[in-house]
Write a protein that holds these residues in place. Structure first.
Motif, PDB file in Angstrom:
ATOM      1  N   GLN A   1      33.907  32.956  39.809  1.00  0.00           N
ATOM      2  CA  GLN A   1      34.628  31.778  39.329  1.00  0.00           C
ATOM      3  C   GLN A   1      36.125  31.898  39.605  1.00  0.00           C
ATOM      4  O   GLN A   1      36.737  32.927  39.297  1.00  0.00           O
ATOM      5  N   GLY A   2      36.731  30.841  40.153  1.00  0.00           N
ATOM      6  CA  GLY A   2      38.174  30.783  40.322  1.00  0.00           C
ATOM      7  C   GLY A   2      38.847  30.356  39.031  1.00  0.00           C
ATOM      8  O   GLY A   2      38.389  29.434  38.355  1.00  0.00           O
ATOM      9  N   ARG A   3      39.936  31.014  38.700  1.00  0.00           N
ATOM     10  CA  ARG A   3      40.652  30.670  37.477  1.00  0.00           C
ATOM     11  C   ARG A   3      41.378  29.330  37.578  1.00  0.00           C
ATOM     12  O   ARG A   3      41.730  28.725  36.562  1.00  0.00           O
ATOM     13  N   SER A   4      41.645  28.866  38.814  1.00  0.00           N
ATOM     14  CA  SER A   4      42.379  27.612  39.007  1.00  0.00           C
ATOM     15  C   SER A   4      41.456  26.451  39.362  1.00  0.00           C
ATOM     16  O   SER A   4      41.910  25.428  39.873  1.00  0.00           O
ATOM     17  N   ASP A   5      40.177  26.604  39.093  1.00  0.00           N
ATOM     18  CA  ASP A   5      39.186  25.576  39.414  1.00  0.00           C
ATOM     19  C   ASP A   5      39.366  24.372  38.489  1.00  0.00           C
ATOM     20  O   ASP A   5      39.303  24.504  37.267  1.00  0.00           O
ATOM     21  N   ARG A   6      39.573  23.188  39.070  1.00  0.00           N
ATOM     22  CA  ARG A   6      39.722  21.966  38.287  1.00  0.00           C
ATOM     23  C   ARG A   6      38.465  21.112  38.302  1.00  0.00           C
ATOM     24  O   ARG A   6      38.409  20.085  37.617  1.00  0.00           O
ATOM     25  N   THR A   7      37.475  21.519  39.072  1.00  0.00           N
ATOM     26  CA  THR A   7      36.209  20.780  39.129  1.00  0.00           C
ATOM     27  C   THR A   7      35.191  21.382  38.176  1.00  0.00           C
ATOM     28  O   THR A   7      34.561  20.671  37.384  1.00  0.00           O
ATOM     29  N   VAL A   8      35.007  22.681  38.272  1.00  0.00           N
ATOM     30  CA  VAL A   8      34.186  23.421  37.300  1.00  0.00           C
ATOM     31  C   VAL A   8      35.157  24.253  36.472  1.00  0.00           C
ATOM     32  O   VAL A   8      35.634  25.294  36.928  1.00  0.00           O
ATOM     33  N   PRO A   9      35.498  23.807  35.262  1.00  0.00           N
ATOM     34  CA  PRO A   9      36.543  24.487  34.479  1.00  0.00           C
ATOM     35  C   PRO A   9      36.179  25.933  34.155  1.00  0.00           C
ATOM     36  O   PRO A   9      35.023  26.252  33.865  1.00  0.00           O
ATOM     37  N   LEU A  10      37.190  26.795  34.201  1.00  0.00           N
ATOM     38  CA  LEU A  10      37.002  28.199  33.867  1.00  0.00           C
ATOM     39  C   LEU A  10      36.396  28.343  32.474  1.00  0.00           C
ATOM     40  O   LEU A  10      35.483  29.164  32.255  1.00  0.00           O
TER      41      LEU A  10
ATOM     42  N   LYS B   1      36.146  36.937  37.968  1.00  0.00           N
ATOM     43  CA  LYS B   1      37.073  35.806  38.045  1.00  0.00           C
ATOM     44  C   LYS B   1      38.210  36.134  39.002  1.00  0.00           C
ATOM     45  O   LYS B   1      38.612  37.293  39.131  1.00  0.00           O
ATOM     46  N   TYR B   2      38.751  35.078  39.638  1.00  0.00           N
ATOM     47  CA  TYR B   2      39.734  35.252  40.708  1.00  0.00           C
ATOM     48  C   TYR B   2      40.973  34.418  40.411  1.00  0.00           C
ATOM     49  O   TYR B   2      40.883  33.194  40.221  1.00  0.00           O
ATOM     50  N   ASP B   3      42.126  35.080  40.371  1.00  0.00           N
ATOM     51  CA  ASP B   3      43.388  34.399  40.113  1.00  0.00           C
ATOM     52  C   ASP B   3      43.763  33.484  41.270  1.00  0.00           C
ATOM     53  O   ASP B   3      43.529  33.814  42.443  1.00  0.00           O
TER      54      ASP B   3
ATOM     55  N   ALA C   1      37.085  33.337  49.084  1.00  0.00           N
ATOM     56  CA  ALA C   1      37.850  34.324  48.322  1.00  0.00           C
ATOM     57  C   ALA C   1      36.968  35.432  47.759  1.00  0.00           C
ATOM     58  O   ALA C   1      37.416  36.573  47.593  1.00  0.00           O
ATOM     59  N   SER C   2      35.720  35.125  47.465  1.00  0.00           N
ATOM     60  CA  SER C   2      34.826  36.102  46.833  1.00  0.00           C
ATOM     61  C   SER C   2      33.857  36.734  47.826  1.00  0.00           C
ATOM     62  O   SER C   2      32.960  37.484  47.416  1.00  0.00           O
ATOM     63  N   PHE C   3      34.028  36.463  49.130  1.00  0.00           N
ATOM     64  CA  PHE C   3      33.028  36.897  50.104  1.00  0.00           C
ATOM     65  C   PHE C   3      32.781  38.402  50.064  1.00  0.00           C
ATOM     66  O   PHE C   3      31.630  38.857  50.062  1.00  0.00           O
ATOM     67  N   ALA C   4      33.845  39.204  50.037  1.00  0.00           N
ATOM     68  CA  ALA C   4      33.674  40.659  50.074  1.00  0.00           C
ATOM     69  C   ALA C   4      32.875  41.145  48.869  1.00  0.00           C
ATOM     70  O   ALA C   4      31.987  42.005  49.003  1.00  0.00           O
ATOM     71  N   ASP C   5      33.179  40.607  47.688  1.00  0.00           N
ATOM     72  CA  ASP C   5      32.447  41.013  46.493  1.00  0.00           C
ATOM     73  C   ASP C   5      30.993  40.551  46.556  1.00  0.00           C
ATOM     74  O   ASP C   5      30.077  41.291  46.166  1.00  0.00           O
TER      75      ASP C   5
END
Length: 397
Positions: free
Chosen positions: A338-347, A368-370, A380-384
């Protein structure tokens, strides 16, 4: 245990070079001349779920570089137990597969709409893009990407109806081996947004639905949850003069939620929509999310222009609550990203969902990703995600 080098010795070098584009082939698949592919004869649909109705090579902009690509029509079962045809794509690495076949990711895409023209196999740029899928192919994974039931094919799309979503994923994982026998029987469910919602339902039910395909885990990127609460809040703001909540994405997604709910229950939207919103509802049957977001469409409506003050939302809310993933019980490990700055699916929504799942003892790894928004979480999360999926398959670096 498999080694990374054994999986990708050929796939890596091929996937990093884009295949030659063949726009004529893309048009023949995605345009009007291909309507017959997505609309099979009624007598061809009954059969074992997870079996193939037909498949053909896929080339051009929708093909994943470095892979053998197939456009596939396969059998599934809808919410009422009736057989249905579902479309999707399959990208298989070039070269020699490892023992047991290529490890498979069954990918569920994010929201594109509920109209047939919005099917991901017909839409360039639907997440993940061909280039993003190529990263997985380069790592030695086959990628099966469903269009979901009733999206591209007849029958009505059960938008955010968890059971039919997971059936579409699991049945494509089974069909993939029939399309290309180099694909293995072990798979991971993965998806973004709507697809994250689908992946969570797969983690709960796909092992029982498709026992001949071994589900190893599920990766949910920015999964949709708590839609009932969001709709309740939007409705509340109509009658509360202090309510500053705008419908925002809720307004855009509301016609999709209505159409999805109508695939499982008798729902009359005139009981809670204003005359203006009800008149706009048919736009969902022909327009994709980009058009629905426009200011002269659903994207321009305020809460008071969407909901009547005394409207009865109970039938819709029952469907949304029944399909919230927060209370699921999983039969496979789950990774939530989950992205912390997501405005579509809220954190906060994802935080609450995972907290409830973990409270009930579910195996959920939550990361979670800043400074990462909704669309960027995939890259952003591909490596993980790769490391986690590798571990499920026993692949070492």
């Amino acid at each position: 245990m498999q080694t990374r080098s054994a999986l990708v010795i050929v796939a890596t070098c091929l996937a990093l070079t884009a295949c030659a584009s063949d726009d004529a082939s893309v048009d023949s698949v995605a345009g009007a001349t291909a309507a017959g592919f997505y609309d099979p004869s009624p007598e061809s649909i009954p059969g074992r779920h997870g079996s193939v109705i037909r498949s053909q090579p896929l080339t051009g902009a929708r093909a994943v570089p470095g892979a053998r690509n197939h456009l596939t029509l396969y059998r599934s079962v809808d919410a009422h137990g009736a057989p249905v045809a579902v479309s999707g794509t399959l990208a298989v690495p070039e070269g020699t597969p490892p023992p047991g076949g290529w490890p498979l990711i069954s990918w569920a895409p994010g929201t594109t709409g509920v109209a047939d023209v919005c099917a991901p196999s017909r839409t360039e740029g639907s997440s993940p893009s061909a280039q993003e899928q190529a990263r997985w192919v380069a790592e030695g994974y086959a990628i099966a990407k469903t269009d979901y039931q009733g999206l591209g094919t007849p029958g009505g799309h059960g938008y955010l109806i968890g059971d039919t979503e997971q059936r579409a994923m699991a049945d494509l994982a089974t069909a993939a081996r029939e399309v290309d026998d180099s694909v293995g029987s072990r798979w991971v469910a993965m998806g973004h947004s709507q697809g994250g919602h689908a992946a969570l339902f797969a983690a709960g039910a796909a092992a029982a639905w498709a026992p001949d395909s071994e589900l190893l885990g599920a990766v949910a990127l920015a999964p949709a949850s708590h839609l009932g609460e969001q709709v309740r809040m939007a409705k509340w703001s109509v009658s509360n003069p202090l309510g500053s909540l705008g419908t925002g994405d809720v307004a855009v997604y509301l016609p999709l939620l209505v159409r999805g709910a109508q695939t499982v229950t008798d729902l009359d939207p005139a009981r809670f929509l204003t005359d203006r919103a009800n008149a706009l509802l048919p736009m969902a049957d022909s327009a994709c999310t980009g058009e629905l977001r426009e200011q002269d469409n659903w994207g321009g409506l305020s809460p008071r222009e969407v909901f009547t003050e005394d409207g009865d939302l109970s039938a819709l809310l029952r469907v949304l609550d029944d399909n919230d993933p927060s209370g699921l019980r999983f039969t496979a490990p789950v990774l939530v990203l989950q992205g912390r700055s997501d405005r579509t699916v809220p954190l906060k929504a994802t935080d609450a969902m995972v907290a409830e799942q973990q409270l009930h003892g579910q195996s959920v790894d939550y990361r979670k990703y800043d400074d990462v928004g909704h669309s960027d979480i995939v890259s952003a999360s591909f490596a993980d995600a790769l490391a986690w999926v590798d571990s499920r398959f026993g692949i070492t670096g």
